[in-house]
Design a protein around this motif. Sequence first.
Motif, PDB file in Angstrom:
ATOM      1  N   PHE A 140     -20.311  29.089  -0.322  1.00 30.52           N
ATOM      2  CA  PHE A 140     -21.774  29.036  -0.343  1.00 30.52           C
ATOM      3  C   PHE A 140     -22.344  29.955   0.735  1.00 30.52           C
ATOM      4  O   PHE A 140     -23.293  30.712   0.501  1.00 30.52           O
ATOM      5  CB  PHE A 140     -22.226  27.599  -0.113  1.00 30.52           C
ATOM      6  CG  PHE A 140     -23.704  27.431   0.063  1.00 30.52           C
ATOM      7  CD1 PHE A 140     -24.562  27.550  -1.016  1.00 30.52           C
ATOM      8  CD2 PHE A 140     -24.236  27.136   1.312  1.00 30.52           C
ATOM      9  CE1 PHE A 140     -25.938  27.387  -0.857  1.00 30.52           C
ATOM     10  CE2 PHE A 140     -25.595  26.972   1.480  1.00 30.52           C
ATOM     11  CZ  PHE A 140     -26.458  27.100   0.397  1.00 30.52           C
ATOM     12  N   GLY A 197     -29.208  19.553 -10.648  1.00 29.14           N
ATOM     13  CA  GLY A 197     -28.572  19.974  -9.407  1.00 29.14           C
ATOM     14  C   GLY A 197     -27.903  21.329  -9.550  1.00 29.14           C
ATOM     15  O   GLY A 197     -28.030  22.196  -8.672  1.00 29.14           O
ATOM     16  N   TYR A 204     -30.520  24.116  -9.818  1.00 30.81           N
ATOM     17  CA  TYR A 204     -31.070  24.421  -8.499  1.00 30.81           C
ATOM     18  C   TYR A 204     -30.072  25.209  -7.647  1.00 30.81           C
ATOM     19  O   TYR A 204     -30.398  26.260  -7.083  1.00 30.81           O
ATOM     20  CB  TYR A 204     -31.456  23.114  -7.811  1.00 30.81           C
ATOM     21  CG  TYR A 204     -31.681  23.207  -6.327  1.00 30.81           C
ATOM     22  CD1 TYR A 204     -32.882  23.672  -5.813  1.00 30.81           C
ATOM     23  CD2 TYR A 204     -30.676  22.810  -5.431  1.00 30.81           C
ATOM     24  CE1 TYR A 204     -33.085  23.752  -4.443  1.00 30.81           C
ATOM     25  CE2 TYR A 204     -30.873  22.881  -4.068  1.00 30.81           C
ATOM     26  CZ  TYR A 204     -32.080  23.351  -3.573  1.00 30.81           C
ATOM     27  OH  TYR A 204     -32.266  23.432  -2.218  1.00 30.81           O
ATOM     28  N   PHE A 205     -28.846  24.724  -7.567  1.00 27.18           N
ATOM     29  CA  PHE A 205     -27.864  25.294  -6.652  1.00 27.18           C
ATOM     30  C   PHE A 205     -27.487  26.717  -7.047  1.00 27.18           C
ATOM     31  O   PHE A 205     -27.275  27.577  -6.196  1.00 27.18           O
ATOM     32  CB  PHE A 205     -26.622  24.403  -6.629  1.00 27.18           C
ATOM     33  CG  PHE A 205     -25.683  24.680  -5.492  1.00 27.18           C
ATOM     34  CD1 PHE A 205     -25.944  24.173  -4.225  1.00 27.18           C
ATOM     35  CD2 PHE A 205     -24.526  25.415  -5.687  1.00 27.18           C
ATOM     36  CE1 PHE A 205     -25.064  24.409  -3.169  1.00 27.18           C
ATOM     37  CE2 PHE A 205     -23.646  25.653  -4.646  1.00 27.18           C
ATOM     38  CZ  PHE A 205     -23.913  25.156  -3.376  1.00 27.18           C
ATOM     39  N   LYS A 209     -29.429  28.708  -8.659  1.00 25.68           N
ATOM     40  CA  LYS A 209     -30.664  29.493  -8.743  1.00 25.68           C
ATOM     41  C   LYS A 209     -30.901  30.015 -10.156  1.00 25.68           C
ATOM     42  O   LYS A 209     -31.285  31.164 -10.361  1.00 25.68           O
ATOM     43  CB  LYS A 209     -30.640  30.649  -7.737  1.00 25.68           C
ATOM     44  CG  LYS A 209     -30.484  30.209  -6.300  1.00 25.68           C
ATOM     45  CD  LYS A 209     -30.464  31.399  -5.342  1.00 25.68           C
ATOM     46  CE  LYS A 209     -30.258  30.926  -3.911  1.00 25.68           C
ATOM     47  NZ  LYS A 209     -30.208  32.067  -2.964  1.00 25.68           N
ATOM     48  N   SER A 216     -20.988  23.856  -7.922  1.00 22.71           N
ATOM     49  CA  SER A 216     -22.333  24.160  -8.408  1.00 22.71           C
ATOM     50  C   SER A 216     -23.337  23.045  -8.210  1.00 22.71           C
ATOM     51  O   SER A 216     -24.530  23.246  -8.460  1.00 22.71           O
ATOM     52  CB  SER A 216     -22.277  24.521  -9.898  1.00 22.71           C
ATOM     53  OG  SER A 216     -21.837  23.415 -10.674  1.00 22.71           O
ATOM     54  N   SER A 217     -22.908  21.870  -7.745  1.00 24.89           N
ATOM     55  CA  SER A 217     -23.858  20.777  -7.517  1.00 24.89           C
ATOM     56  C   SER A 217     -23.277  19.768  -6.534  1.00 24.89           C
ATOM     57  O   SER A 217     -22.976  18.635  -6.897  1.00 24.89           O
ATOM     58  CB  SER A 217     -24.212  20.079  -8.840  1.00 24.89           C
ATOM     59  OG  SER A 217     -25.243  19.129  -8.645  1.00 24.89           O
TER      60      SER A 217
END
Length: 397
Positions: free
Chosen positions: A80, A282, A285-286, A288, A315-316
């Motif tokens: 990340f 989630g 969002y994560f 994008k 990814s979440s």
Amino acid sequence: MKLLTDLVLAGSDAPTPYGRIERGALVLEGDQIVYAGTQADLPEQYVSLKATSLEGRLVTPGLIDCHTHLVHGGSRAREFEMRQSGASYADIAKAGGGIVSTVAATREASEDALIEQALVRLDRLIADGVTTVEIKSGYGLDRDTELKQLRVARRLGELRKVRVVTSFLGAHAIPKGMDADAYIDTVCIPALTEAHAAGLVDMVDGFCESIAFSPAQIARVFDVAAELGLPVKLHAEQLSDQGGAALAARHGAKSVEHLEYISDADIDALAKAGSVAVMLPGAFYFLKETRKPPIEGFRRAGVPMAVSTDSNPGSSPMTSLLLAMNMGATFFGLTPEEALRGVTVNAAKALARDDLGRLAPGCRADLAIWDVADPAELTYRMGDAPLHARYLGGDAC
């Protein structure tokens, strides 16, 4: 028997918004609900029971997280950090990141280590009022590790007061150096058969995408699931339209997840099949993402919508179902009532459990009791957990 009074019900069969009943009462006998209604209409045979007053608190069905990857080794925080610093997917892969890193960490971890790590995540869900959680395999991609993940998932349900539904997700990714078809035939399907024989599997899942498996490959796994009498669900149309939703509908899937790229025709196919569309805000969002699932299309067709954390390292990495409800409303446009149904009755449908997710006679007495009176508060609060108590099978826990 237990009599709970002075409460607000949400999730009953009443024809009101939220299935809401003011000045309500619940009667629990063993692990089941035998009465859910107003105090004024409490049947005579229950009037003499010793009552526990909930002092005006809201009571909902215990929340259900119907799509998680709670059991895994390692962390992807460094990945990340690299992505936020401008690294590409190829850069991360070259550095040993991506799902490959989670697979390696999960293979290396002992069962005890996986249990210890997963309990931290599970406890956070429990603090959000969760009483049922689905947990997948899929970070082994070999026989031994897939079975290990499922054994750990079963063990979590013994260590905590929570219902665990297991999903075999052997068709999650293609192991490095293997052909996809060979992997399905020589690893995935034999591992599924063995896991079923050991009593470790409740459902079968797969990932149908351009970066994973084709509809034809997933169909071979689903055919075996049908032979074993196991219901199926599917990750589909997250990044592109590969026809996964249509495949899932043909196989009578209980749920199909993600669905940002689903077509109108395939929405209608899900409606005819009675499948639940599971929203995973989630990951949206994560990662994008910008393309949202077609909420209005699901409404038009009458496809039930569930909401889940999709808790996973890549990814979440989220362990709040209440936050997922808020994200589903904020990003996707769900109403607070749709969000609450998405983590109760519709999440239960996604797991083939018609005895969960409602406050109605004959349903399991899984309850979440909240220090609020308005059900909209649960979606509004952005992950705040005003939980007062949980009941699992009629027992406070």
